[in-house]
Write a protein that holds these residues in place. Sequence first.
Motif: not given
Length: 493
Positions: A220-221, A223, A226, A229, A244, A249, A285, A289, A305, A308, A312
Motif C-alpha cells: 500500500t506504500a 510510510i 513506501h 514505489l 499505480h 498498491v 502518509t 506523499g 509520490y 503514495v 492512503s
Amino acid sequence: MNTAILIPVLLVLTPLIPAVASALLSGHAGWRNGVNIGFAALKLALVTYALAGVAAGAEYEWRIAFVPGLDLVLRLDALALLFVTLSAVLWVATTLYAIAYLKGTPHQARFFAFFNLCVVAASGIAMSGSLITFFVFYEILTLATWPLVVHTGSAKAMAAGRTYLAYTLAGSAALLAGIVWLESGSGPVEFADGADLSGFSTLSASVIFVLLIGGLGAKTALIPLHPWLPAAMAAPAPVSALLHAVAVVKAGAFGVVRVIYDVYGIETVAALGLGIPLAALASATIIYGSLQALRQSDIKKRLAYSTVSQVSYIVLGASLAGPFAVIGGLVHLVHQGLMKITLFFGAGVLAERAGITGIAQMDGIGRRMPITMAAFSVAALGMIGVPPVAGFVSKWYLALGGYQSGASWVVGVLIASSLLNAAYFLPMLYRAWLKPSADTLPSREALASTRTWLLILPGAFTAMAALGAGLFAGFELSPLGWATLIVERIYLP
C-alpha cells in the motif's frame, strides 16, 4: 458446472490463457496482440454479466481443497466485484496502450506473459474468500510484477527491482506471520464469517492486527514502507500505470479493507483502539506523499509520490468507523485508478513522442499535444478534488465520514492535501497550456509523424471515465452507487 461456480473460475482463466499464449507466441506479434485484446474483452463481458447477477442477489463461489483443513476459495461478492471491474476495464485500456508503447522493442512476449499474470493475481486477490487464498494470490502478484519492474534490464531498473523485492517480501513475511498466528487460534479464516478472536488476549489480537496491516502496508506504500514505489519508476509507462492504478498498491489497500471489515470487523477494530491510529498513519502518509511530490522535478516521480498520498485515502476511509467514510474509501479505489492511469498514460506519451520527462520541459506542450494534455488535465484536476471529476466525490464522502465518525480533523487533512495537490499539479498545467512553447519541443510536423492513436486514445477514454464517474455519481451502477450498495448490503445489515 453451473454459473455460480463457473464465473469465478472463468474470471481467473481469462487472463491466464493470454499469459500462456503470450509466452508461446513470441514470434507472432499479431496473433499475440489479438489473443490479448480478445481475452481482455471477454473478461469485460463476464464482469458485466456478474455485475447484473450480484446486483440481483446472485452468489458466485468456487472452492477446492488446498492442504488438509484449508480450502482455496474464490467468492464473488459486491466488494470483490468492485475491484474485479476496475481491473477488467483498465486491463483493456492498458493492453491497447502497451501494444502501441512497446511496438518494436525486445522481450514483448515476456512482458505480456507477466502482465497477464499480474491480472490473474489481481483477480484472485479480489475474489479471495479466505485469508490463505488471499495470501497465495498476493504472492503470485509479488513474483509476477518483478519481471515487469526490471523489464528494461538497465542498472537503474535492476536496482529498483531489488528495492521492490526487499520491501514486498518483508511485507509478505509479516503478513504470513500474522495469518499463521491468527489461524493457529481461530482456525481457517473465511471473509464471509470473519475470525473468531475469543481465544486471543487484547494484546495478542492487537499485535496480529499490526502484523497483518504492516504486511499489507508495504504494497500500500504506507510510510515508512513506501520507498519501493518511487524507485519502481524505472519501469516502462504501462508497468507504472499497472502498479499505480490496478495491481500492487490496490492489492495492498484492498487487503487492508478485507482485514478491517471481513477478518476483525470494524467494531472489534474500534474496541481494540486500532482504528484511529491507523487513520492517523494514513493521514500522515497523505500529507508526506504530497510534500514529497511537491519536491520532484521528474514527471513520473511526482506522480509516484502522488500515489503514495492518494492510495492512503482508501486506508483512511476504511479505518474510520462510519458508513460515509467507508463509501469514500471504497469509491476512491476506483476513482484513483481511473485518474492515476490517465496521468501515467499521459506521462508515457510525453516521453515517447516528445522526449519530455521533466516538468520544466512541459512548456507549451498542451497546444502541441492537445488530446493527451486535455486528458492529463482532467485527471490532475480530479486528483486535486475539483468538481465534477471523480476525485471530488471521494473527498466529499471522506469529509462527511470524518464528521460522522467524530474525527473532524480528517477534514483538515483533506483540505491540506488538496492544497498540496493543487501546488504540485497546477504548475504542470500552467506550463503545458499557458507558457510559450519551449524551443526544444518537437515541431507539429514531427509530432504528427509519431502520432499513434492506440497510444493516445486509452488515456482519453480513462479521463472521460473519471469525468463520467463524477458527473453520474448518482446512478446506481456508478462507482459511488456500487460502493454504497456494498456498505448497505454487507457492512450495515
